[in-house]
Design a protein around this motif. Structure first.
Motif, short mmCIF file in Angstrom:
data_model
loop_
_atom_site.label_atom_id
_atom_site.label_comp_id
_atom_site.label_asym_id
_atom_site.label_seq_id
_atom_site.Cartn_x
_atom_site.Cartn_y
_atom_site.Cartn_z
N LYS A 130 -13.57 -6.05 3.47
CA LYS A 130 -13.01 -6.68 4.68
C LYS A 130 -11.49 -6.76 4.56
N GLU A 131 -11.01 -7.14 3.37
CA GLU A 131 -9.56 -7.21 3.14
C GLU A 131 -8.92 -5.84 3.29
N GLY A 132 -9.64 -4.82 2.81
CA GLY A 132 -9.15 -3.45 2.94
C GLY A 132 -9.04 -3.02 4.39
N ASN A 133 -10.04 -3.38 5.18
CA ASN A 133 -10.01 -3.06 6.62
C ASN A 133 -8.88 -3.78 7.33
N THR A 134 -8.61 -5.02 6.94
CA THR A 134 -7.51 -5.78 7.55
C THR A 134 -6.18 -5.13 7.25
N LEU A 135 -5.96 -4.79 5.98
CA LEU A 135 -4.72 -4.13 5.60
C LEU A 135 -4.60 -2.77 6.28
N LEU A 136 -5.70 -2.02 6.32
CA LEU A 136 -5.70 -0.70 6.95
C LEU A 136 -5.31 -0.78 8.42
N SER A 137 -5.82 -1.77 9.11
CA SER A 137 -5.50 -1.93 10.53
C SER A 137 -3.99 -2.11 10.73
N LYS A 138 -3.38 -2.94 9.91
CA LYS A 138 -1.92 -3.15 10.00
C LYS A 138 -1.19 -1.86 9.63
N VAL A 193 0.86 -1.18 0.00
CA VAL A 193 0.00 0.00 0.00
C VAL A 193 0.90 1.23 0.00
N THR A 194 0.49 2.24 -0.72
CA THR A 194 1.22 3.51 -0.72
C THR A 194 0.59 4.43 0.33
N PRO A 195 1.31 5.47 0.74
CA PRO A 195 0.71 6.42 1.68
C PRO A 195 -0.61 7.01 1.17
N GLU A 196 -0.70 7.32 -0.12
CA GLU A 196 -1.95 7.87 -0.66
C GLU A 196 -3.08 6.83 -0.59
N GLN A 197 -2.79 5.58 -0.93
CA GLN A 197 -3.79 4.52 -0.84
C GLN A 197 -4.22 4.32 0.61
N PHE A 198 -3.27 4.42 1.52
CA PHE A 198 -3.57 4.32 2.95
C PHE A 198 -4.56 5.42 3.36
N ILE A 199 -4.32 6.65 2.90
CA ILE A 199 -5.20 7.76 3.23
C ILE A 199 -6.60 7.52 2.68
N ILE A 200 -6.68 7.00 1.46
CA ILE A 200 -7.98 6.70 0.86
C ILE A 200 -8.72 5.64 1.66
N LEU A 201 -8.04 4.56 2.00
CA LEU A 201 -8.67 3.49 2.78
C LEU A 201 -9.15 4.02 4.13
N ASP A 202 -8.32 4.83 4.77
CA ASP A 202 -8.70 5.39 6.06
C ASP A 202 -9.92 6.31 5.92
N LEU A 203 -9.95 7.10 4.87
CA LEU A 203 -11.10 7.97 4.62
C LEU A 203 -12.38 7.15 4.41
N LEU A 204 -12.28 6.05 3.71
CA LEU A 204 -13.45 5.22 3.43
C LEU A 204 -14.09 4.67 4.70
N ILE A 211 -9.12 14.67 0.03
CA ILE A 211 -7.67 14.52 0.19
C ILE A 211 -6.87 15.43 -0.75
N HIS A 212 -7.58 16.33 -1.43
CA HIS A 212 -6.94 17.36 -2.26
C HIS A 212 -6.03 16.77 -3.34
N ARG A 213 -6.58 15.80 -4.07
CA ARG A 213 -5.87 15.20 -5.21
C ARG A 213 -6.78 15.26 -6.41
N ASP A 214 -6.19 15.30 -7.59
CA ASP A 214 -7.01 15.39 -8.80
C ASP A 214 -7.71 14.06 -9.07
N ASN A 215 -8.80 14.15 -9.82
CA ASN A 215 -9.64 12.98 -10.09
C ASN A 215 -8.87 11.84 -10.75
N SER A 216 -7.95 12.17 -11.67
CA SER A 216 -7.22 11.11 -12.36
C SER A 216 -6.32 10.33 -11.41
N ALA A 217 -5.70 11.02 -10.45
CA ALA A 217 -4.86 10.33 -9.46
C ALA A 217 -5.72 9.42 -8.57
N ILE A 218 -6.91 9.90 -8.20
CA ILE A 218 -7.81 9.09 -7.37
C ILE A 218 -8.28 7.88 -8.16
N THR A 219 -8.61 8.07 -9.43
CA THR A 219 -9.05 6.95 -10.27
C THR A 219 -7.97 5.88 -10.35
#
Length: 150
Positions: free
Chosen positions: A101-109, A36-47, A63-71
């Protein structure tokens, strides 16, 4: 720009510090076998703040990022079964993003690693200094927002 001008530039210092911070956190995620990258981590946490899901547009705004980066990030997270896209109830053309559920597991770690990382980078600073630092950052952010909205 001379070195002393850079050293006294708010923008340069913020950017340099953010790059150092992000690169070190990314290294820590990798060394702990977290894909996971720091940006992906922020997205998962936001979700996790939106149990019914949110649009990519909202993620982009939050998270103040452009739509293409989020996509791109959502595409990667979806391929790894960390998030899913569903049709919005009010507009079937609009997609809502939900953490799995997998996202929550990874996010917790990842949160455990991020907390230890935050403690490490703030090493030697008192609580008062950290509070002042956050207050200064928020002041700068407000100044930027005010200038943007003129």
């Amino acid at each position: 720009m001379t070195n002393s001008e850079k050293e006294n530039s708010i923008g340069y210092q913020l950017s340099y510090t953010e790059n150092l911070h992000r690169n070190l956190l990314n290294k820590k995620f990798t060394s702990n076998q977290l894909d996971v990258t720091p940006e992906q981590f922020i997205i998962l946490d936001l979700l996790t703040e939106y149990p019914d899901g949110i649009s990519m547009q909202t993620i982009s705004i939050k998270i103040h990022r452009d739509n293409s980066a989020i996509t791109r990030s959502i595409d990667i997270l979806e391929k790894r079964n960390l998030v899913i896209r569903i049709n919005a109830k009010t507009d079937r053309r609009k997609k809502i993003i939900l953490i799995t559920k997998e996202g929550n597991t990874l996010l917790s770690k990842a949160k455990n690693i991020a907390k230890a990382h935050a403690k490490e980078v703030a090493n030697g600073l008192t609580e008062t200094q950290l509070n002042e630092f956050f207050m200064i950052l928020k002041h700068i952010q407000n100044n930027i927002h005010d200038s943007t909205n003129k």
